[in-house]
Design a protein around this motif. Structure first.
Motif, PDB file in Angstrom:
ATOM      1  N   ILE A  12      -9.994 -58.146 -46.222  1.00  4.36           N
ATOM      2  CA  ILE A  12     -10.170 -59.586 -46.033  1.00  4.36           C
ATOM      3  C   ILE A  12      -9.259 -60.023 -44.884  1.00  4.36           C
ATOM      4  O   ILE A  12      -8.143 -59.541 -44.741  1.00  4.36           O
ATOM      5  N   GLY A  13      -9.757 -60.912 -44.060  1.00  5.37           N
ATOM      6  CA  GLY A  13      -9.026 -61.332 -42.870  1.00  5.37           C
ATOM      7  C   GLY A  13      -9.987 -61.580 -41.728  1.00  5.37           C
ATOM      8  O   GLY A  13     -11.158 -61.894 -41.947  1.00  5.37           O
ATOM      9  N   SER A  14      -9.520 -61.369 -40.505  1.00  4.81           N
ATOM     10  CA  SER A  14     -10.333 -61.750 -39.344  1.00  4.81           C
ATOM     11  C   SER A  14     -10.602 -60.626 -38.364  1.00  4.81           C
ATOM     12  O   SER A  14     -11.230 -60.857 -37.335  1.00  4.81           O
ATOM     13  N   THR A  15     -10.157 -59.391 -38.670  1.00  4.77           N
ATOM     14  CA  THR A  15     -10.457 -58.294 -37.752  1.00  4.77           C
ATOM     15  C   THR A  15     -11.874 -57.788 -38.004  1.00  4.77           C
ATOM     16  O   THR A  15     -12.450 -58.026 -39.073  1.00  4.77           O
ATOM     17  N   PRO A  16     -12.467 -57.080 -37.039  1.00  5.21           N
ATOM     18  CA  PRO A  16     -13.875 -56.676 -37.184  1.00  5.21           C
ATOM     19  C   PRO A  16     -14.166 -55.833 -38.421  1.00  5.21           C
ATOM     20  O   PRO A  16     -15.300 -55.851 -38.923  1.00  5.21           O
ATOM     21  N   ASP A  17     -13.176 -55.091 -38.904  1.00  6.75           N
ATOM     22  CA  ASP A  17     -13.420 -54.255 -40.081  1.00  6.75           C
ATOM     23  C   ASP A  17     -13.193 -54.999 -41.397  1.00  6.75           C
ATOM     24  O   ASP A  17     -13.367 -54.427 -42.476  1.00  6.75           O
ATOM     25  N   ASP A  18     -12.827 -56.277 -41.319  1.00  6.50           N
ATOM     26  CA  ASP A  18     -12.621 -57.068 -42.533  1.00  6.50           C
ATOM     27  C   ASP A  18     -13.943 -57.715 -42.955  1.00  6.50           C
ATOM     28  O   ASP A  18     -14.269 -58.831 -42.549  1.00  6.50           O
ATOM     29  N   VAL A  19     -14.686 -56.998 -43.771  1.00  6.41           N
ATOM     30  CA  VAL A  19     -16.030 -57.467 -44.160  1.00  6.41           C
ATOM     31  C   VAL A  19     -16.168 -57.678 -45.668  1.00  6.41           C
ATOM     32  O   VAL A  19     -17.250 -57.989 -46.155  1.00  6.41           O
ATOM     33  N   THR A  20     -15.062 -57.525 -46.394  1.00  2.00           N
ATOM     34  CA  THR A  20     -15.147 -57.574 -47.855  1.00  2.00           C
ATOM     35  C   THR A  20     -15.608 -58.923 -48.374  1.00  2.00           C
ATOM     36  O   THR A  20     -16.487 -59.004 -49.237  1.00  2.00           O
ATOM     37  N   MET A  21     -15.037 -59.996 -47.867  1.00  2.00           N
ATOM     38  CA  MET A  21     -15.381 -61.320 -48.384  1.00  2.00           C
ATOM     39  C   MET A  21     -16.860 -61.631 -48.141  1.00  2.00           C
ATOM     40  O   MET A  21     -17.566 -62.147 -49.032  1.00  2.00           O
ATOM     41  N   GLU A  22     -17.341 -61.289 -46.953  1.00  2.00           N
ATOM     42  CA  GLU A  22     -18.770 -61.502 -46.662  1.00  2.00           C
ATOM     43  C   GLU A  22     -19.645 -60.635 -47.563  1.00  2.00           C
ATOM     44  O   GLU A  22     -20.721 -61.057 -48.001  1.00  2.00           O
ATOM     45  N   ALA A  23     -19.185 -59.412 -47.836  1.00  2.00           N
ATOM     46  CA  ALA A  23     -19.963 -58.510 -48.685  1.00  2.00           C
ATOM     47  C   ALA A  23     -20.068 -59.048 -50.108  1.00  2.00           C
ATOM     48  O   ALA A  23     -21.128 -58.963 -50.747  1.00  2.00           O
ATOM     49  N   VAL A  24     -18.977 -59.609 -50.614  1.00  2.00           N
ATOM     50  CA  VAL A  24     -19.013 -60.190 -51.956  1.00  2.00           C
ATOM     51  C   VAL A  24     -19.942 -61.406 -51.979  1.00  2.00           C
ATOM     52  O   VAL A  24     -20.697 -61.606 -52.930  1.00  2.00           O
ATOM     53  N   ALA A  25     -19.911 -62.193 -50.918  1.00  2.00           N
ATOM     54  CA  ALA A  25     -20.857 -63.313 -50.825  1.00  2.00           C
ATOM     55  C   ALA A  25     -22.288 -62.800 -50.828  1.00  2.00           C
ATOM     56  O   ALA A  25     -23.172 -63.371 -51.497  1.00  2.00           O
ATOM     57  N   ASP A  26     -22.540 -61.702 -50.096  1.00  2.00           N
ATOM     58  CA  ASP A  26     -23.877 -61.105 -50.079  1.00  2.00           C
ATOM     59  C   ASP A  26     -24.304 -60.674 -51.475  1.00  2.00           C
ATOM     60  O   ASP A  26     -25.477 -60.821 -51.858  1.00  2.00           O
ATOM     61  N   ALA A  27     -23.360 -60.117 -52.240  1.00  2.00           N
ATOM     62  CA  ALA A  27     -23.690 -59.582 -53.565  1.00  2.00           C
ATOM     63  C   ALA A  27     -24.258 -60.662 -54.476  1.00  2.00           C
ATOM     64  O   ALA A  27     -25.072 -60.370 -55.357  1.00  2.00           O
ATOM     65  N   PHE A  28     -23.864 -61.909 -54.256  1.00  2.00           N
ATOM     66  CA  PHE A  28     -24.313 -63.002 -55.128  1.00  2.00           C
ATOM     67  C   PHE A  28     -25.132 -64.053 -54.369  1.00  2.00           C
ATOM     68  O   PHE A  28     -25.305 -65.172 -54.845  1.00  2.00           O
ATOM     69  N   ASP A  29     -25.612 -63.669 -53.181  1.00  2.00           N
ATOM     70  CA  ASP A  29     -26.472 -64.553 -52.373  1.00  2.00           C
ATOM     71  C   ASP A  29     -25.824 -65.914 -52.132  1.00  2.00           C
ATOM     72  O   ASP A  29     -26.434 -66.970 -52.352  1.00  2.00           O
ATOM     73  N   ARG A  30     -24.595 -65.876 -51.674  1.00  2.00           N
ATOM     74  CA  ARG A  30     -23.870 -67.118 -51.402  1.00  2.00           C
ATOM     75  C   ARG A  30     -23.477 -67.192 -49.929  1.00  2.00           C
ATOM     76  O   ARG A  30     -23.281 -66.171 -49.273  1.00  2.00           O
ATOM     77  N   GLU A  31     -23.357 -68.410 -49.439  1.00  2.00           N
ATOM     78  CA  GLU A  31     -22.887 -68.634 -48.082  1.00  2.00           C
ATOM     79  C   GLU A  31     -21.366 -68.580 -48.046  1.00  2.00           C
ATOM     80  O   GLU A  31     -20.694 -68.739 -49.079  1.00  2.00           O
ATOM     81  N   MET A  32     -20.816 -68.362 -46.856  1.00  2.00           N
ATOM     82  CA  MET A  32     -19.376 -68.413 -46.659  1.00  2.00           C
ATOM     83  C   MET A  32     -18.985 -69.806 -46.188  1.00  2.00           C
ATOM     84  O   MET A  32     -19.563 -70.322 -45.212  1.00  2.00           O
ATOM     85  N   VAL A  33     -18.011 -70.427 -46.870  1.00  2.00           N
ATOM     86  CA  VAL A  33     -17.583 -71.772 -46.508  1.00  2.00           C
ATOM     87  C   VAL A  33     -16.070 -71.875 -46.632  1.00  2.00           C
ATOM     88  O   VAL A  33     -15.449 -71.218 -47.474  1.00  2.00           O
ATOM     89  N   ALA A  34     -15.477 -72.707 -45.787  1.00  2.00           N
ATOM     90  CA  ALA A  34     -14.063 -73.045 -45.932  1.00  2.00           C
ATOM     91  C   ALA A  34     -13.948 -74.272 -46.838  1.00  2.00           C
ATOM     92  O   ALA A  34     -14.778 -75.179 -46.769  1.00  2.00           O
ATOM     93  N   THR A  35     -12.946 -74.290 -47.690  1.00  2.00           N
ATOM     94  CA  THR A  35     -12.716 -75.434 -48.560  1.00  2.00           C
ATOM     95  C   THR A  35     -11.457 -76.161 -48.091  1.00  2.00           C
ATOM     96  O   THR A  35     -10.676 -75.636 -47.296  1.00  2.00           O
ATOM     97  N   ASP A  36     -11.260 -77.345 -48.619  1.00  7.58           N
ATOM     98  CA  ASP A  36     -10.043 -78.085 -48.268  1.00  7.58           C
ATOM     99  C   ASP A  36      -8.803 -77.285 -48.640  1.00  7.58           C
ATOM    100  O   ASP A  36      -7.821 -77.244 -47.889  1.00  7.58           O
TER     101      ASP A  36
END
Length: 247
Positions: free
Chosen positions: A69-93
């Motif tokens: 998790i983070g911002s380097t090109p190999d940090d894809v975990t958070m997006e992958a978890v979103a994919d697993a549950f068909d969710r978009e990625m969003v920033a919260t307050d």
């Protein structure tokens, strides 16, 4: 409670980094009576991570995913978890404020260095998830549908786990016994103890300590005590470490 651990990173599979996170998490969970049912290491592959997260989320009470998790090109975990549950990625307050606060602290600590950080991207988590923020790291973790996503940097992982540790509890209890008897000599007794008392018994030779360590595990305190007492009497075992002296 049964939990699966997924540790993410090409560096784990290549041997460049020792997977201390899995070992530490397994110990923390076991101490809380939780059964660690799976430990899996996967590469920084978004589809592979999503597939295993989806599978384990359906099979176990909870899943802990660490690393990537983070911002380097190999940090894809958070997006992958979103994919697993068909969710978009969003920033919260909450995540946005946390990232901005941590960036301000870093800039104050290192005033002569520029930091080009995309706050929205860094703060993004799967939509509808519960963010996990600490003062230890920049990128937030999250919880979504029983999946806990945490950083891979050990200090950040430990800080994040501390925020949710009370959510992990089970009824498995263990006791350790020690014997100098050769493993082959105590196999029948170990099998009988497992059958007689409905416990699990593991035998772990420790050549440096010159003994065999027995781990007795049960979900019933009475069965655990009875099995331990029986083994103490039948395999020349001790509740304190002993050393072999065959010379």
């Amino acid at each position: 409670m049964e939990v699966a651990l997924i540790t993410v990173g090409d560096e784990l599979l290549s041997g460049d980094t020792v997977n201390t996170n899995a070992n530490w998490l397994a110990g923390e969970l076991s101490d809380r009576g939780v059964t660690v049912a799976r430990i899996l290491s996967v590469p920084d592959d978004r589809a592979a991570i999503a597939d295993h997260v989806r599978e384990y989320a359906a099979a176990f009470d909870a899943v802990i995913v660490t690393g990537g998790i983070g911002s380097t090109p190999d940090d894809v975990t958070m997006e992958a978890v979103a994919d697993a549950f068909d969710r978009e990625m969003v920033a919260t307050d909450l995540t946005r404020e946390s990232v901005e606060r941590r960036l301000a602290a870093i800039r104050e600590r290192v005033p002569d260095r520029e930091f080009d950080v995309d706050v929205e991207a860094e703060a993004a988590v799967p939509e509808g998830s519960r963010p996990l923020v600490t003062e230890a790291g920049l990128a937030p973790g999250c919880v979504v549908e029983g999946v806990y996503v945490m950083p891979g940097i050990p200090d950040e992982l430990k800080a994040t786990f501390a925020t949710v540790a009370d959510e992990f509890a089970g009824d498995r209890r263990s006791r350790f016994l020690y014997t100098v008897e050769p493993e082959s000599n105590i196999v029948p007794a170990l099998e009988e103890a497992m059958e007689r008392f409905d416990v699990a018994v593991g035998c772990y030779p420790d050549r440096e300590a010159d003994h065999n360590r027995l781990k007795v595990t049960a979900t019933d305190d009475g069965a655990l005590d009875d099995a331990a007492a029986w083994l103490l009497a039948n395999v020349n075992a001790s509740e304190t470490p002993v050393r072999r002296n065959w010379d």
